[in-house]
Write an enzyme that holds these catalytic residues in place. Structure first.
Site, short mmCIF file in Angstrom:
data_model
loop_
_atom_site.label_atom_id
_atom_site.label_comp_id
_atom_site.label_asym_id
_atom_site.label_seq_id
_atom_site.Cartn_x
_atom_site.Cartn_y
_atom_site.Cartn_z
N GLU A 126 -14.64 45.00 23.46
CA GLU A 126 -13.51 44.24 23.61
C GLU A 126 -12.81 43.76 22.16
O GLU A 126 -12.69 42.69 21.65
CB GLU A 126 -13.93 42.95 24.09
CG GLU A 126 -14.39 42.86 25.57
CD GLU A 126 -14.71 41.62 26.22
OE1 GLU A 126 -15.07 40.74 25.35
OE2 GLU A 126 -15.07 41.28 27.34
N GLU A 169 -18.16 44.96 32.66
CA GLU A 169 -19.00 43.61 32.76
C GLU A 169 -18.34 43.06 33.83
O GLU A 169 -16.97 42.87 33.69
CB GLU A 169 -18.81 43.05 31.52
CG GLU A 169 -19.78 43.61 30.34
CD GLU A 169 -19.53 42.92 28.69
OE1 GLU A 169 -19.23 41.57 28.97
OE2 GLU A 169 -19.40 43.43 27.99
#
Length: 497
Positions: free
Chosen positions: A121, A266
């Site tokens: 991220e 995720e």
């Protein structure tokens, strides 16, 4: 003719069975930010016992990778964000990283590494462009290093991104596009992934939508339908996962990459650290997710289901809590591999707890019975304990948030005591306010097992008492393949004679 037909038929059956085992397997994230981590060989056995044949790692931990060797578990190994700068600046550095963390474990240990996740991220708005100029060059250098190592076909690169890299001005998925400030960068990354056969990895967290907005429609976070669907033309979206995922699909399609593979890196629901982070909601969300995986359900925009990695496998008591106290409680298992709540894994299978876990002695550090809750040293003592140990379960709305003052202090003292491995003197640091007991002080200690109302005064894993083992053996898929290969050999022998 029948001889060759039978041989061909059985071999096709073997390949089909093996494929089913792989595609029906569960993917999970294995984080290692724990003060007392489970031994890797126990975790790998935990993965296999629960049908998890895909795992995503956030870093190339040697002990973890060795334990995964010849296990039949497919691995996505991550590169932390703090390594992006050196890897982006030097192809040689990327080659060394690949040699040390990918090539050697594949060749020497038989680790089935399928992906390298470059960063995690990296374009989050909270990072304030820290990794804006290093992610893509690092991706290019790692890809070049994999090709040089002869792994370009076997191991694919990817970049795990957060859902905040795309947005929709119209409020519906069909309006999806990448953020204007990183649009050009995302196009470079997406094109590079497409050219090299790599997928784009997206992390989607419906829980965070609810955490950020108390007015968020709670049923929209789950998979059981909603009274207020998001209507996008002829499509009605009944859950945030499908709406979020299809927003990305639309963004890719608008920019000429509508067929780029997507992995959900995720997704999950925490069980503690917030009023909405509880076992009831976690079970509801994760069971709905598992049901989708087992039924092979895609989304309205893309019917083919993506590979999904559940977040996460085990709680991590030293993970950063900057986003919130819930960050340490994403696991479907507790820190020790004990089951938090049951899930139906399909085929009449449910979760199986970790085996062979060894603990410290059955003793706890608690506030002394004769200690005064008005003692002026008590607040500082609690703060001291919680500065070195995980006290996130004491927060408002958390599993231990309703304790009285004395029990609250006892929880903090005990967490410090356990984190310090029950070392001599570690329960004596609190100005004569604490004492060691062999009676479980947990409010629920009279109940058997764990349930959603439990506040547990834990005893930590004894990390020094576990034996180091080689690897946990071959996977079920490998065993079945070996079995059918033996059957084929016997059949060939019988038909020949």
């Amino acid at each position: 003719m029948n001889y060759f037909y039978n041989i061909f038929f059985l071999w096709i059956l073997l390949l089909t069975l093996e494929k089913c085992l792989i595609t029906e397997g569960l993917g999970v994230n294995w984080g290692t930010r724990a003060s007392h981590p489970l031994p890797p060989n126990i975790v790998v056995k935990l993965l296999k016992d629960n049908g998890c044949n895909k795992v995503k790692l956030f870093e190339a931990d040697p002990g973890v990778l060795k334990a995964l060797g010849r296990s039949g578990v497919q691995v996505m190994v991550g590169i932390p964000n703090d390594l992006l700068a050196p890897l982006s600046a030097s192809v040689r550095a990327a080659e060394q990283w690949v040699q040390q963390n990918v090539s050697s474990f594949i060749s020497k240990n038989g680790v089935d590494i399928r992906y390298v996740a470059v960063g995690n991220e990296p374009f989050l708005k909270d990072y304030k462009d820290t990794f804006l100029n290093t992610t893509f060059p690092a991706l290019q250098n790692v890809q070049a290093a994999l090709i040089k190592a002869g792994l370009g076909r076997q191991v694919k690169v990817t970049v795990p991104i957060n859902a905040d890299v795309y947005e929709t001005a119209s409020g519906v998925p069909s309006g999806g596009n990448f953020r204007p400030d990183i649009h050009g960068l995302m196009m470079n990354i997406v094109k590079f992934l497409s050219d090299n056969g790599g997928p784009l990895t997206i992390n989607i967290y419906p829980f965070l939508s609810l955490y950020a907005d108390p007015h968020f429609p709670i049923d929209f976070a789950f998979f059981s339908g909603t009274s207020s669907p998001v209507v996008d033309g002829s499509i009605s979206y009944t859950n945030v996962f499908e709406a979020n995922y299809d927003t990305l699909v639309w963004a890719l399609e608008k920019n000429g990459f509508g067929s780029l593979p997507i992995i959900v890196g995720e997704i999950g629901w925490p069980t503690d650290g917030d009023s909405n982070a509880n076992i009831e909601y976690a079970r509801k969300f994760n069971q709905g997710l598992l049901d989708r995986i087992s039924r092979g359900i895609g989304t309205p925009k893309r019917s083919t289901p993506p590979d999904i990695y559940l977040f996460g496998l085990i709680d991590e008591d030293t993970k950063s809590i900057q986003p919130g106290n819930f960050e340490r409680h994403w696991g479907i298992f507790y820190y020790d591999g004990a089951i938090k709540y049951q899930l139906n894994l399909g085929n009449n299978r449910s979760l199986t707890a970790a085996k062979g876990v060894r603990y410290l002695a059955r003793k706890w550090c608690v506030m002394a019975p004769d200690a005064n809750v008005m003692d002026p040293n008590l607040p500082d003592s609690i703060n001291y304990a919680c500065s070195y140990a995980d006290c996130t379960s004491l927060g408002y709305g958390s599993s231990c948030g309703g304790l009285d003052v004395k029990s609250n202090a006892s929880y903090a003292f005990n967490m410090y005591y356990q984190t310090m491995n029950q070392q001599k003197g570690s329960c004596e640091r609190f100005h004569n306010l604490s004492v060691i007991t062999t009676i479980d002080p947990s409010p629920s200690s009279s109940n058997s097992g764990r349930n959603s109302s439990n506040c547990r005064f834990e005893i930590m894993i004894d990390v020094g008492r576990h034996e180091t083992r080689v690897n946990p053996g071959t996977s079920s898929a490998t065993k079945i393949k070996q079995y059918f290969s033996l059957v084929l050999l016997v059949l060939v022998f019988m038909l020949h004679f």
